[in-house]
Motif scaffolding. Structure first.
Motif, PDB file in Angstrom:
ATOM      1  N   LEU A  60     -10.149 -33.801  18.665  1.00  0.00           N
ATOM      2  CA  LEU A  60     -10.078 -35.004  19.502  1.00  0.00           C
ATOM      3  C   LEU A  60      -8.838 -35.040  20.394  1.00  0.00           C
ATOM      4  CD1 LEU A  60     -11.326 -37.656  16.925  1.00  0.00           C
ATOM      5  CD2 LEU A  60     -12.622 -36.647  18.822  1.00  0.00           C
ATOM      6  N   LEU A  89     -14.434 -41.149  12.150  1.00  0.00           N
ATOM      7  CA  LEU A  89     -14.719 -41.495  13.542  1.00  0.00           C
ATOM      8  C   LEU A  89     -14.427 -42.961  13.833  1.00  0.00           C
ATOM      9  CD1 LEU A  89     -17.945 -39.380  13.992  1.00  0.00           C
ATOM     10  CD2 LEU A  89     -15.788 -39.065  15.255  1.00  0.00           C
ATOM     11  N   THR A 122     -14.299 -39.517  20.931  1.00  0.00           N
ATOM     12  CA  THR A 122     -14.834 -40.083  19.696  1.00  0.00           C
ATOM     13  C   THR A 122     -16.100 -40.872  19.972  1.00  0.00           C
ATOM     14  OG1 THR A 122     -12.578 -40.211  18.815  1.00  0.00           O
ATOM     15  CG2 THR A 122     -14.267 -41.478  17.669  1.00  0.00           C
TER      16      THR A 122
END
Length: 178
Positions: A60, A89, A122
């Motif tokens: 990420l 997440l 995300t």
């Protein structure tokens, strides 16, 4: 490093997971990592909390555009461990949203952009996974913020989010609830 060397130890440490994910991303970028092994590699990382955390923190936050559009094989690997993936997440959406405000307050546009990238990546993953569990966890987080207590109380307290950050988190997470 060849793809055959990238194996996930059973008791992987957080820093090892970061290193493996960095190697994985390098090979993914240069097409050295076999497409038919991507799903299994990601699933193997997500078997443990350390592996999953290391994967997500690296994937990420990577400056590499290869992470901007998650491949179907990566999504399939994440689906192999929906509980761990969903939890991390939802927390990543919350953390990156709160960090955007933190960096805005410090007048650090570069870090604001970095946190926005994490939130955007995300969100893409969340939409592609389309897991009911993520919806449930998003509702729990919003409920905790609105009620001031709930299943995410410890998480919100641990990171010391203020009311403005909590409201921003609730707005961001609410957008993920279908």
């Amino acid at each position: 490093m060849s793809a055959s060397i990238l194996t996930v130890p059973d008791r992987i440490k957080f820093d090892e997971a970061i290193e493996l994910t960095q190697s994985f991303l390098s090979q993914l970028k240069t097409n050295e990592f076999a497409s038919d092994r991507i799903q299994d590699f990601v699933a193997a990382l997500l078997q443990t909390a350390n592996g999953a955390r290391g994967f997500f923190v690296t994937y990420l936050t990577s400056p590499d555009p290869v992470c901007d559009e998650p491949r179907a094989e990566i999504i399939a690997g994440l689906k192999a461990h929906p509980d761990i993936a969903a939890d991390l997440l939802v927390k990543n959406i919350a953390m990156s949203t709160a960090q955007q405000l933190y960096h805005q307050r410090r007048n650090d546009p570069e870090m604001v952009a970095s946190s926005a990238t994490v939130a955007a990546r995300t969100t893409k993953i969340v939409h592609q996974l389309n897991l009911p569990l993520i919806q449930d966890l998003c509702r729990e987080l919003v409920d905790t913020i609105h009620a001031g207590t709930g299943s995410y109380s410890d998480f919100l307290t641990r990171w010391g989010y203020d009311e403005e950050q909590k409201n921003a988190i609730a707005q961001a997470v609410s957008k993920l609830i279908v």
